[in-house]
Design a protein around this motif. Structure first.
Motif, mmCIF file in Angstrom:
data_model
loop_
_atom_site.group_PDB
_atom_site.id
_atom_site.type_symbol
_atom_site.label_atom_id
_atom_site.label_comp_id
_atom_site.label_asym_id
_atom_site.label_seq_id
_atom_site.Cartn_x
_atom_site.Cartn_y
_atom_site.Cartn_z
ATOM 1 N N MET A 98 0.825 -1.210 0.000
ATOM 2 C CA MET A 98 0.000 0.000 0.000
ATOM 3 C C MET A 98 0.862 1.262 0.000
ATOM 4 O O MET A 98 0.482 2.291 -0.572
ATOM 5 C CB MET A 98 -0.910 0.007 1.224
ATOM 6 C CG MET A 98 -2.018 -1.030 1.213
ATOM 7 S SD MET A 98 -3.373 -0.613 0.095
ATOM 8 C CE MET A 98 -4.037 0.850 0.905
ATOM 9 N N ALA A 99 2.030 1.203 0.630
ATOM 10 C CA ALA A 99 2.902 2.377 0.708
ATOM 11 C C ALA A 99 3.374 2.826 -0.669
ATOM 12 O O ALA A 99 3.675 4.004 -0.875
ATOM 13 C CB ALA A 99 4.105 2.073 1.609
ATOM 14 N N TYR A 100 3.457 1.898 -1.617
ATOM 15 C CA TYR A 100 3.874 2.253 -2.973
ATOM 16 C C TYR A 100 2.684 2.529 -3.891
ATOM 17 O O TYR A 100 2.808 3.269 -4.862
ATOM 18 C CB TYR A 100 4.732 1.136 -3.565
ATOM 19 C CG TYR A 100 6.133 1.118 -3.007
ATOM 20 C CD1 TYR A 100 7.085 2.028 -3.440
ATOM 21 C CD2 TYR A 100 6.490 0.210 -2.019
ATOM 22 C CE1 TYR A 100 8.376 2.032 -2.929
ATOM 23 C CE2 TYR A 100 7.782 0.198 -1.497
ATOM 24 C CZ TYR A 100 8.721 1.114 -1.953
ATOM 25 O OH TYR A 100 9.973 1.117 -1.427
ATOM 26 N N LEU A 101 1.541 1.955 -3.570
ATOM 27 C CA LEU A 101 0.369 2.140 -4.423
ATOM 28 C C LEU A 101 -0.501 3.311 -3.984
ATOM 29 O O LEU A 101 -1.186 3.928 -4.799
ATOM 30 C CB LEU A 101 -0.465 0.855 -4.447
ATOM 31 C CG LEU A 101 0.227 -0.375 -5.044
ATOM 32 C CD1 LEU A 101 -0.632 -1.620 -4.854
ATOM 33 C CD2 LEU A 101 0.532 -0.155 -6.516
ATOM 34 N N GLY A 102 -0.504 3.621 -2.675
ATOM 35 C CA GLY A 102 -1.335 4.703 -2.168
ATOM 36 C C GLY A 102 -2.738 4.212 -1.828
ATOM 37 O O GLY A 102 -3.127 3.081 -2.116
ATOM 38 N N TRP A 103 -3.520 5.108 -1.171
ATOM 39 C CA TRP A 103 -4.844 4.727 -0.689
ATOM 40 C C TRP A 103 -5.767 4.252 -1.815
ATOM 41 O O TRP A 103 -6.327 3.154 -1.743
ATOM 42 C CB TRP A 103 -5.499 5.915 0.021
ATOM 43 C CG TRP A 103 -5.021 6.154 1.414
ATOM 44 C CD1 TRP A 103 -4.345 7.243 1.879
ATOM 45 C CD2 TRP A 103 -5.194 5.291 2.551
ATOM 46 N NE1 TRP A 103 -4.079 7.117 3.217
ATOM 47 C CE2 TRP A 103 -4.594 5.939 3.656
ATOM 48 C CE3 TRP A 103 -5.792 4.050 2.738
ATOM 49 C CZ2 TRP A 103 -4.582 5.367 4.929
ATOM 50 C CZ3 TRP A 103 -5.781 3.482 4.000
ATOM 51 C CH2 TRP A 103 -5.175 4.143 5.075
#
Length: 435
Positions: free
Chosen positions: A50-55
């Motif tokens: 998630m930290a690389y893809l975003g919310w």
């Protein structure tokens, strides 16, 4: 009902390759086997993805993956007995029916082996890391051992457990593993929630070069696809469920799969969303690493991960053991029996242990194996087989859904394989082997 791979000439009369596996499993057996196979090491890396893809994109990929892989599992369950009177007990048996006896195994078997062997390697790393973390928390004054030693200690348990003959014999281990997966997932997201957001938490994309960030995004897709890796063994699991014309195995198997996906959802989504909420872009590739208090609870969670991956290793290894033993007997005329089991299975455990000790890049391994092997078997190979066997009407809903799954799965496979392989190379340059 007969197995598609049954052979009267096969000397392994005590093995399920002749008479089929013991078909006395209940529907809930399939639930905890699927949970054990799917809800494993991957759940702890979801906040990192998630930290690389975003919310927005991260949540969308999570939901889309859950829906696509549930549809793929339904199709595999339906195809298990798509020929009256015949049960396709293995993935490659179904592939032989769809693509022919020569082409079928080449399409499915390499991908399935990548999934099963890849999972076993990653579980060696995960088990060793979590065992190390457990001991460091519970015994602060103890001499610190190298991570490699802990991986070896964890791997040693499988030299014994690998001698269990078949899926039914590991049902108790699998049940314990499924309970542990639900428990440590709850501890992970509850721990993140109680900890609250870290100081100066940021939900912006990680600051890195454009090329590096692209590869990390690709790797994140692989980490998510790794979290849905149970399809590689679903036919082997269904093969243990009894079936009659009046009560086909697809009914209890689907019931078990639905419950497994419910457990999957209550494990994956809270961990991914709350873990990312708590740590933002600074989350570790194993979210438990960032949780330090209360120490006893974090220690318990790490021990639960260890127990879970012990069961997961066996669930993924059983079809490999079956294939290796069958090959040794048929191709090399090795006499069947206990000696064959001890030799083949011990060598396999030693191999996965060696690779795990040598390449302990947890997050990158998830991405690479997730793309190269898990995306095909979980995202689009069932759709291709469905189109070949069922031949749905062109532009019908079934035809459209399956082609969407094929295109999405193929993209995830290519992107995450490239990203994971590149990241393994990049991270290995700063890693001291066998440290």
């Amino acid at each position: 009902m007969v197995s598609a791979s049954a052979s009267k000439e096969d000397p392994l009369e005590d093995q399920w390759m002749v008479k089929g596996p013991p078909r006395n499993a209940k529907w809930w057996y399939s639930t905890f086997h699927i949970v054990t196979a799917m809800v494993g090491a991957g759940v702890l890396s979801l906040p990192y993805a998630m930290a690389y893809l975003g919310w927005g994109p991260g949540t969308m990929v999570m939901v889309l993956s859950w829906c696509i892989t549930l549809n793929q599992m339904w199709q595999m369950i339906q195809l298990h007995e798509c020929v009256p009177g015949v049960r396709f007990d293995r993935y490659y048996d179904l592939a032989q029916h769809a693509f022919g006896p020569k082409l079928g195994p080449w399409i499915v078997l390499p991908q399935q082996l990548i999934v099963q062997v890849g999972c076993n390697i990653v579980y060696m790393v995960t088990g060793g890391k979590c065992l190390k973390k457990f001991m460091e928390i519970t015994c602060t004054n103890c001499t610190r051992l190298r991570q490699s030693y802990w991986i070896c200690i964890f791997g040693s348990t499988h030299f014994l457990l690998s001698q269990l003959p078949n899926f039914n014999s590991v049902s108790g281990v699998s049940l314990a593993a499924a309970i542990m997966s639900l428990s440590y997932s709850a501890i992970a997201w509850v721990g993140c929630l109680s900890k609250g957001r870290i100081e100066n938490v940021s939900y912006g994309y990680k600051k890195t070069s454009g090329a590096d960030y692209m590869f990390r995004v690709f790797n994140a897709l692989g980490q998510i696809s790794f979290a849905y890796a149970g399809h590689a063994v679903v036919l082997e699991i269904q093969a243990t469920v009894p079936s009659t014309p009046e009560k086909p195995s697809k009914v209890p198997m689907w019931k078990g799969a639905v419950w497994a996906y419910f457990v999957n959802a209550i494990c994956y989504f809270p961990v991914a969303l709350i873990g990312y909420w708590a740590f933002g872009q600074d989350v570790a590739d194993n979210v438990l690493v960032g949780l330090e208090r209360p120490s006893w609870l974090i220690a318990a969670a790490n021990l639960m991960v260890v127990i879970h991956v012990i069961g997961s290793y066996q669930v993924f290894a059983m079809p490999v053991f079956d294939l290796l033993e069958k090959t040794m007997v048929k191709k090399f005329n090795f006499p069947p029996g206990i000696l064959l089991r001890i030799l083949v299975r011990s060598i396999y455990v030693a191999f996965t242990l060696f690779v795990g000790v040598t390449f302990p890049f947890f997050g990158d391994l998830l991405g690479f194996f997730g793309g190269f092997g898990f995306a095909p078997t979980s995202y689009f190979l069932p759709s291709i087989i469905w189109l070949v066997i069922k031949k749905p009407r062109r532009f019908s809903i079934s035809w459209f859904i399956n082609w969407v799954c094929i295109y999405v799965g193929a993209f995830i496979m290519l992107a995450s394989t490239i990203g994971g392989f590149r990241n393994i190379i990049a991270d290995s340059s700063s890693y001291e082997f066998y440290s």
